[in-house]
Design a protein around this motif. Structure first.
Motif, PDB file in Angstrom:
ATOM      1  N   GLY A  18       0.384  -0.979  -0.212  1.00 55.64           N
ATOM      2  CA  GLY A  18      -0.259  -0.433  -0.068  1.00 55.64           C
ATOM      3  C   GLY A  18       0.822   0.995   0.034  1.00 55.64           C
ATOM      4  O   GLY A  18       2.039   1.583   0.056  1.00 55.64           O
ATOM      5  N   PRO A  19       0.354   2.403   0.171  1.00 54.49           N
ATOM      6  CA  PRO A  19       0.993   3.384   0.204  1.00 54.49           C
ATOM      7  C   PRO A  19       2.131   3.903   1.401  1.00 54.49           C
ATOM      8  O   PRO A  19       2.534   4.883   1.505  1.00 54.49           O
ATOM      9  CB  PRO A  19      -0.473   4.906   0.023  1.00 54.49           C
ATOM     10  CG  PRO A  19      -1.266   3.880   0.393  1.00 54.49           C
ATOM     11  CD  PRO A  19      -1.305   2.643   0.082  1.00 54.49           C
ATOM     12  N   TYR A  20       1.150   2.929   2.207  1.00 56.95           N
ATOM     13  CA  TYR A  20       1.969   3.210   3.762  1.00 56.95           C
ATOM     14  C   TYR A  20       3.529   3.554   4.241  1.00 56.95           C
ATOM     15  O   TYR A  20       3.871   2.317   3.292  1.00 56.95           O
ATOM     16  CB  TYR A  20       0.764   2.552   4.762  1.00 56.95           C
ATOM     17  CG  TYR A  20      -0.201   3.562   4.628  1.00 56.95           C
ATOM     18  CD1 TYR A  20      -0.674   4.266   4.673  1.00 56.95           C
ATOM     19  CD2 TYR A  20      -1.494   2.239   4.843  1.00 56.95           C
ATOM     20  CE1 TYR A  20      -2.172   5.301   4.663  1.00 56.95           C
ATOM     21  CE2 TYR A  20      -2.668   2.058   4.396  1.00 56.95           C
ATOM     22  CZ  TYR A  20      -2.797   3.633   4.362  1.00 56.95           C
ATOM     23  OH  TYR A  20      -4.473   3.854   4.304  1.00 56.95           O
ATOM     24  N   ARG A  21       3.821   3.877   5.501  1.00 59.76           N
ATOM     25  CA  ARG A  21       5.791   3.474   5.075  1.00 59.76           C
ATOM     26  C   ARG A  21       5.483   4.141   6.816  1.00 59.76           C
ATOM     27  O   ARG A  21       5.821   5.351   6.934  1.00 59.76           O
ATOM     28  CB  ARG A  21       6.255   4.496   4.372  1.00 59.76           C
ATOM     29  CG  ARG A  21       8.114   4.328   4.559  1.00 59.76           C
ATOM     30  CD  ARG A  21       9.147   4.652   3.915  1.00 59.76           C
ATOM     31  NE  ARG A  21       8.871   6.314   4.125  1.00 59.76           N
ATOM     32  CZ  ARG A  21       9.703   6.993   4.786  1.00 59.76           C
ATOM     33  NH1 ARG A  21      10.341   6.265   5.721  1.00 59.76           N
ATOM     34  NH2 ARG A  21       8.932   8.211   5.231  1.00 59.76           N
ATOM     35  N   ILE A  22       5.660   3.038   7.929  1.00 62.93           N
ATOM     36  CA  ILE A  22       6.046   3.765   9.094  1.00 62.93           C
ATOM     37  C   ILE A  22       7.749   4.062   9.265  1.00 62.93           C
ATOM     38  O   ILE A  22       7.951   3.446   9.454  1.00 62.93           O
ATOM     39  CB  ILE A  22       5.501   2.380   9.886  1.00 62.93           C
ATOM     40  CG1 ILE A  22       4.603   2.486   9.996  1.00 62.93           C
ATOM     41  CG2 ILE A  22       6.009   3.175  11.557  1.00 62.93           C
ATOM     42  CD1 ILE A  22       3.392   1.156  10.241  1.00 62.93           C
ATOM     43  N   ALA A 103      -1.475   9.600   8.341  1.00 58.59           N
ATOM     44  CA  ALA A 103      -0.466   9.007   7.059  1.00 58.59           C
ATOM     45  C   ALA A 103      -0.049  10.685   6.258  1.00 58.59           C
ATOM     46  O   ALA A 103      -1.207  11.191   6.785  1.00 58.59           O
ATOM     47  CB  ALA A 103      -0.696   8.540   6.239  1.00 58.59           C
ATOM     48  N   ASP A 104       0.216  11.087   5.930  1.00 62.10           N
ATOM     49  CA  ASP A 104       0.720  12.184   5.565  1.00 62.10           C
ATOM     50  C   ASP A 104       0.153  12.588   3.501  1.00 62.10           C
ATOM     51  O   ASP A 104       0.243  11.354   3.755  1.00 62.10           O
ATOM     52  CB  ASP A 104       2.040  12.767   6.140  1.00 62.10           C
ATOM     53  CG  ASP A 104       3.573  12.184   5.195  1.00 62.10           C
ATOM     54  OD1 ASP A 104       3.361  11.458   4.241  1.00 62.10           O
ATOM     55  OD2 ASP A 104       4.597  12.413   5.609  1.00 62.10           O
ATOM     56  N   ALA A 105       0.287  13.304   3.196  1.00 63.98           N
ATOM     57  CA  ALA A 105       0.390  13.184   2.008  1.00 63.98           C
ATOM     58  C   ALA A 105       1.770  12.258   0.917  1.00 63.98           C
ATOM     59  O   ALA A 105       0.665  11.380   0.090  1.00 63.98           O
ATOM     60  CB  ALA A 105       1.046  14.345   1.507  1.00 63.98           C
ATOM     61  N   LEU A 110       4.089   9.091  10.768  1.00 70.25           N
ATOM     62  CA  LEU A 110       5.631   8.810  12.341  1.00 70.25           C
ATOM     63  C   LEU A 110       4.665   8.061  12.939  1.00 70.25           C
ATOM     64  O   LEU A 110       3.598   8.352  13.275  1.00 70.25           O
ATOM     65  CB  LEU A 110       5.813  10.220  12.998  1.00 70.25           C
ATOM     66  CG  LEU A 110       6.536  11.004  11.037  1.00 70.25           C
ATOM     67  CD1 LEU A 110       6.448  12.985  11.909  1.00 70.25           C
ATOM     68  CD2 LEU A 110       7.472  10.090  10.791  1.00 70.25           C
ATOM     69  N   LEU A 111       5.236   7.342  13.915  1.00 68.55           N
ATOM     70  CA  LEU A 111       5.084   7.336  14.973  1.00 68.55           C
ATOM     71  C   LEU A 111       4.643   7.718  16.493  1.00 68.55           C
ATOM     72  O   LEU A 111       3.823   7.722  16.813  1.00 68.55           O
ATOM     73  CB  LEU A 111       6.486   6.501  15.422  1.00 68.55           C
ATOM     74  CG  LEU A 111       6.568   4.796  15.837  1.00 68.55           C
ATOM     75  CD1 LEU A 111       7.688   4.428  16.452  1.00 68.55           C
ATOM     76  CD2 LEU A 111       5.705   4.553  15.250  1.00 68.55           C
ATOM     77  N   GLU A 112       4.733   9.139  16.619  1.00 62.63           N
ATOM     78  CA  GLU A 112       4.761  10.298  17.299  1.00 62.63           C
ATOM     79  C   GLU A 112       3.243  10.220  16.787  1.00 62.63           C
ATOM     80  O   GLU A 112       2.063  10.577  17.083  1.00 62.63           O
ATOM     81  CB  GLU A 112       5.352  11.429  17.109  1.00 62.63           C
ATOM     82  CG  GLU A 112       5.373  12.943  17.633  1.00 62.63           C
ATOM     83  CD  GLU A 112       6.256  14.083  17.624  1.00 62.63           C
ATOM     84  OE1 GLU A 112       5.379  14.617  17.325  1.00 62.63           O
ATOM     85  OE2 GLU A 112       7.690  13.850  17.736  1.00 62.63           O
ATOM     86  N   ALA A 113       2.725  11.077  15.646  1.00 66.88           N
ATOM     87  CA  ALA A 113       1.868  10.901  15.318  1.00 66.88           C
ATOM     88  C   ALA A 113       0.721   9.382  15.178  1.00 66.88           C
ATOM     89  O   ALA A 113      -0.358   9.760  15.617  1.00 66.88           O
ATOM     90  CB  ALA A 113       1.477  11.392  13.513  1.00 66.88           C
TER      91      ALA A 113
END
Length: 132
Positions: A18-22, A103-105, A110-113
């Motif tokens: 998917g579009p996600y990256r942690i 997630a950002d754009a 980010l773990l903080e978010a």
């Protein structure tokens, strides 16, 4: 009840394809693979709790029947032992919705978010299945 391994496989596929990256920080530092992040003693209990709350806001007081217990050796101090009452498809959809909110754009989470959103979304303890 779905097995935790099957749940981890499905969520790892969501993260891998998917579009996600942690990321651990805004510099993009990644310390763990998606499968490691999704371990029962890592972020899996947090993501499942957030997915459950996402579902509850839409369906009322229906819970996933999460069995989450304290574990001082776990990353977040909690370990997921089981998901008793939710189909895998619903869990994936709710987790995806949760990740979309954090997630950002570019799809970076980010773990903080994630922590901020978890604290906002999950003000009460996780559901626990009733002993039989």
């Amino acid at each position: 009840m779905i097995t935790l391994e099957r749940l981890i496989d499905a969520l790892a596929s969501l993260l891998d394809n998917g579009p996600y990256r942690i990321a651990l920080s805004a510099t993009g530092e990644e310390a763990f693979t998606p499968r490691r992040l999704l371990a029962p003693d890592c972020l899996l209990p947090v993501l499942m709790r957030m997915a459950e709350e996402t579902w509850k806001t839409r369906a009322g007081q229906v819970s996933f029947g999460l069995a989450i217990r304290p574990d001082s050796n776990a990353l977040c101090g909690q370990r997921l032992h089981a998901v008793h009452h939710a189909p895998l498809s619903l869990i994936i959809l709710c987790t995806d919705q949760t990740l979309q909110k954090v997630a950002d754009a570019q799809g970076t989470i980010l773990l903080e978010a994630l922590e901020r959103h978890a604290n906002t979304l999950c003000a009460v303890p996780a559901s626990q299945p009733m002993p039989v």
